[in-house]
Design a protein around this motif. Sequence first.
Motif, mmCIF file in Angstrom:
data_model
loop_
_atom_site.group_PDB
_atom_site.id
_atom_site.type_symbol
_atom_site.label_atom_id
_atom_site.label_comp_id
_atom_site.label_asym_id
_atom_site.label_seq_id
_atom_site.Cartn_x
_atom_site.Cartn_y
_atom_site.Cartn_z
ATOM 1 N N UNK A 127 67.443 16.120 -23.137
ATOM 2 C CA UNK A 127 66.661 14.896 -23.033
ATOM 3 C C UNK A 127 66.376 14.311 -24.417
ATOM 4 N N UNK A 128 66.246 12.977 -24.471
ATOM 5 C CA UNK A 128 65.899 12.286 -25.715
ATOM 6 C C UNK A 128 64.377 12.208 -25.794
ATOM 7 N N UNK A 129 63.786 12.941 -26.738
ATOM 8 C CA UNK A 129 62.329 13.130 -26.778
ATOM 9 C C UNK A 129 61.798 12.772 -28.165
ATOM 10 N N UNK A 130 60.667 12.065 -28.214
ATOM 11 C CA UNK A 130 59.980 11.803 -29.476
ATOM 12 C C UNK A 130 58.477 11.917 -29.271
ATOM 13 N N UNK A 131 57.761 12.170 -30.366
ATOM 14 C CA UNK A 131 56.297 12.263 -30.324
ATOM 15 C C UNK A 131 55.683 10.902 -30.639
ATOM 16 N N UNK A 132 54.459 10.718 -30.170
ATOM 17 C CA UNK A 132 53.710 9.474 -30.416
ATOM 18 C C UNK A 132 52.235 9.827 -30.493
ATOM 19 N N UNK A 133 51.576 9.428 -31.602
ATOM 20 C CA UNK A 133 50.133 9.661 -31.704
ATOM 21 C C UNK A 133 49.524 8.698 -32.718
ATOM 22 N N UNK A 134 48.212 8.660 -32.756
ATOM 23 C CA UNK A 134 47.491 7.706 -33.592
ATOM 24 C C UNK A 134 47.628 7.949 -35.082
ATOM 25 N N UNK A 135 48.144 9.128 -35.477
ATOM 26 C CA UNK A 135 48.314 9.410 -36.893
ATOM 27 C C UNK A 135 49.550 8.759 -37.493
ATOM 28 N N UNK A 136 50.413 8.205 -36.649
ATOM 29 C CA UNK A 136 51.621 7.526 -37.130
ATOM 30 C C UNK A 136 51.282 6.109 -37.556
ATOM 31 N N UNK A 137 52.117 5.545 -38.432
ATOM 32 C CA UNK A 137 51.843 4.164 -38.824
ATOM 33 C C UNK A 137 52.233 3.214 -37.696
ATOM 34 N N UNK A 138 51.716 2.003 -37.768
ATOM 35 C CA UNK A 138 51.858 1.032 -36.684
ATOM 36 C C UNK A 138 53.312 0.746 -36.351
ATOM 37 N N UNK A 139 54.141 0.560 -37.368
ATOM 38 C CA UNK A 139 55.546 0.211 -37.147
ATOM 39 C C UNK A 139 56.285 1.341 -36.428
ATOM 40 N N UNK A 140 55.983 2.566 -36.827
ATOM 41 C CA UNK A 140 56.626 3.724 -36.210
ATOM 42 C C UNK A 140 56.243 3.837 -34.734
ATOM 43 N N UNK A 141 54.957 3.650 -34.438
ATOM 44 C CA UNK A 141 54.502 3.720 -33.040
ATOM 45 C C UNK A 141 55.150 2.616 -32.198
ATOM 46 N N UNK A 142 55.201 1.411 -32.770
ATOM 47 C CA UNK A 142 55.773 0.283 -32.036
ATOM 48 C C UNK A 142 57.253 0.545 -31.745
ATOM 49 N N UNK A 143 57.968 1.116 -32.719
ATOM 50 C CA UNK A 143 59.392 1.412 -32.548
ATOM 51 C C UNK A 143 59.607 2.414 -31.409
ATOM 52 N N UNK A 144 58.800 3.495 -31.389
ATOM 53 C CA UNK A 144 58.934 4.511 -30.340
ATOM 54 C C UNK A 144 58.618 3.908 -28.973
ATOM 55 N N UNK A 145 57.566 3.092 -28.935
ATOM 56 C CA UNK A 145 57.176 2.446 -27.684
ATOM 57 C C UNK A 145 58.316 1.590 -27.145
ATOM 58 N N UNK A 146 58.954 0.807 -28.017
ATOM 59 C CA UNK A 146 60.031 -0.065 -27.565
ATOM 60 C C UNK A 146 61.279 0.723 -27.173
ATOM 61 N N UNK A 147 61.537 1.819 -27.880
ATOM 62 C CA UNK A 147 62.658 2.684 -27.512
ATOM 63 C C UNK A 147 62.469 3.222 -26.093
ATOM 64 N N UNK A 148 61.246 3.622 -25.784
ATOM 65 C CA UNK A 148 60.927 4.158 -24.459
ATOM 66 C C UNK A 148 61.044 3.059 -23.399
ATOM 67 N N UNK A 149 60.489 1.891 -23.699
ATOM 68 C CA UNK A 149 60.552 0.770 -22.761
ATOM 69 C C UNK A 149 61.998 0.373 -22.474
ATOM 70 N N UNK A 150 62.850 0.465 -23.495
ATOM 71 C CA UNK A 150 64.229 0.008 -23.391
ATOM 72 C C UNK A 150 65.164 1.054 -22.791
ATOM 73 N N UNK A 151 64.624 2.241 -22.481
ATOM 74 C CA UNK A 151 65.445 3.272 -21.880
ATOM 75 C C UNK A 151 66.247 4.079 -22.872
ATOM 76 N N UNK A 152 65.956 3.928 -24.164
ATOM 77 C CA UNK A 152 66.662 4.699 -25.183
ATOM 78 C C UNK A 152 65.962 6.014 -25.504
ATOM 79 N N UNK A 153 64.805 6.223 -24.922
ATOM 80 C CA UNK A 153 64.099 7.508 -24.977
ATOM 81 C C UNK A 153 63.799 7.934 -23.550
#
Length: 485
Positions: free
Chosen positions: A257-283
């Motif tokens: 599985x394609x897995x990544x972590x997400x938490x409040x300690x990450x910078x805004x751009x990094x969180x937004x990128x992971x969120x969009x990857x998940x929304x787009x089906x790439x995670x």
Amino acid sequence: MKINLQSALKNEFGFDSFRPGQETILKNLFSHKNTLAILPTGGGKTLLYQMYGALSRQRVMIVSPLISLMQDQVSRLQYLGSKRVVALTSALDYQEKAVILKHLNQYQFIYASPEMLANEQVLRQIKSLNIGLFVIDEAHCISEWGPDFRPDYLNLGKVRHALGNPLTLMMTATATKTVRQDIIDHLDLESTSVEQIVLPVNRPNIFLSAKILSGQQEKDQTLIDLVRQLHGPGIIYFSSKSKAEQAAVTLSSQTDRRVMAYHGGMDTQQRFHIQQQFMDGNLDIVCATSAFGMGIDKDDIRFVIHYHLPANIQSYVQEIGRCGRDQQPGLAILLYEPNDRYLQMNLIDNTIPDRNLLQYLYQHPKALTNEDQFRVIKYYYDHGYSFDQATAVFDHSRERRLSELTAMVRYVYHDGCRRDELLKYFDETLSEDQKNSAFCCDHDIDFWGHWQNFNDKYLKQSEKSVEYRPQSWHEVIDKLFLLKN
């Protein structure tokens, strides 16, 4: 103003029908009635103020708890064609913030956090505008976070008065009677002047399960086994940032599985990128803290696993509600080992100051700073609370949180219907003929003996979760910004 809401829904937003509760809430707003709306996760809360703003042409102020949530909603509104939308967040640098404040009257939809509204310069600029609708998104945060975590939530009543007591819409997915009254009280509203639209929290398409494990090693192996085989996108919730990151690495290496972590300690751009990857089906899977999920409008999430014990049933119901939003079967799994309770108790102790620390800081107020660890105490000191009054506030918060934790542990060990136990917390009940015993909880069927069969039968991947990649730029945009509601 006479408005045909059904016609406007079709013509302006392209939907054929309202979801439960939406039309009633909009009628309240157009009748200038303050409204508290409790709609389940995925119930279409955002459409309410979008539609009110579009049809009334009035300015809408939205109080939102998270930067990622504000950015997501701003993007959606822009995608729907509104250019007059902005978010005032701490991610803005000084120059960006100054430009936005100078031209604030050009925006119709303005997002801000409670902390941003506590800034005198920001509030002064907003006061100069005519706010037609004041929206509190995720309004349960007033009760849950205000007293001992984000005290600026407690000032929203004063902010509302400063803005001229505009029409107010309070929205959340879950709230007990006590929390609903807290919300109304802290906004300095009278219960009799607020229309309450409360929909059931029950999500019959989400199967409920929990497993008590002997220790950390068994829990880790169980998680790997589940992730290897469960179909579809999923979210795994953790109470620890480091454990979320560690689990993401482990699951990436030991599963396909394609897995990544997400938490409040990450910078805004990094969180937004992971969120969009998940929304787009790439995670496939996100290992997240509670910072992930609010406002995530991905309708084909098939499962939510809690690796750590949630703080309370209210949060748990909110988080499991992020799966199965397409009304197809979803699965909620809670993995528990006895030490999990002590982890939550430690979090309570670290969040709420003890009497000795409070006494020292009240005797040495120069030690109070705006740092996270003292921010809450400073709030009460600056607002004239005596030592005894502040102590009483924190004692009450500790008792409340421990009581909520006890209810959560009781759910794990409950030997009856898990759905009944969850709904009881919200003073709701289901009759036997309203239940589907074949798809309810692990009390009714031997889920843990045959979970692979359950997985193959119910957790079917939607077409967009399989190996599909949009071709045209229209489809790419639709994938990135899934139309809300």
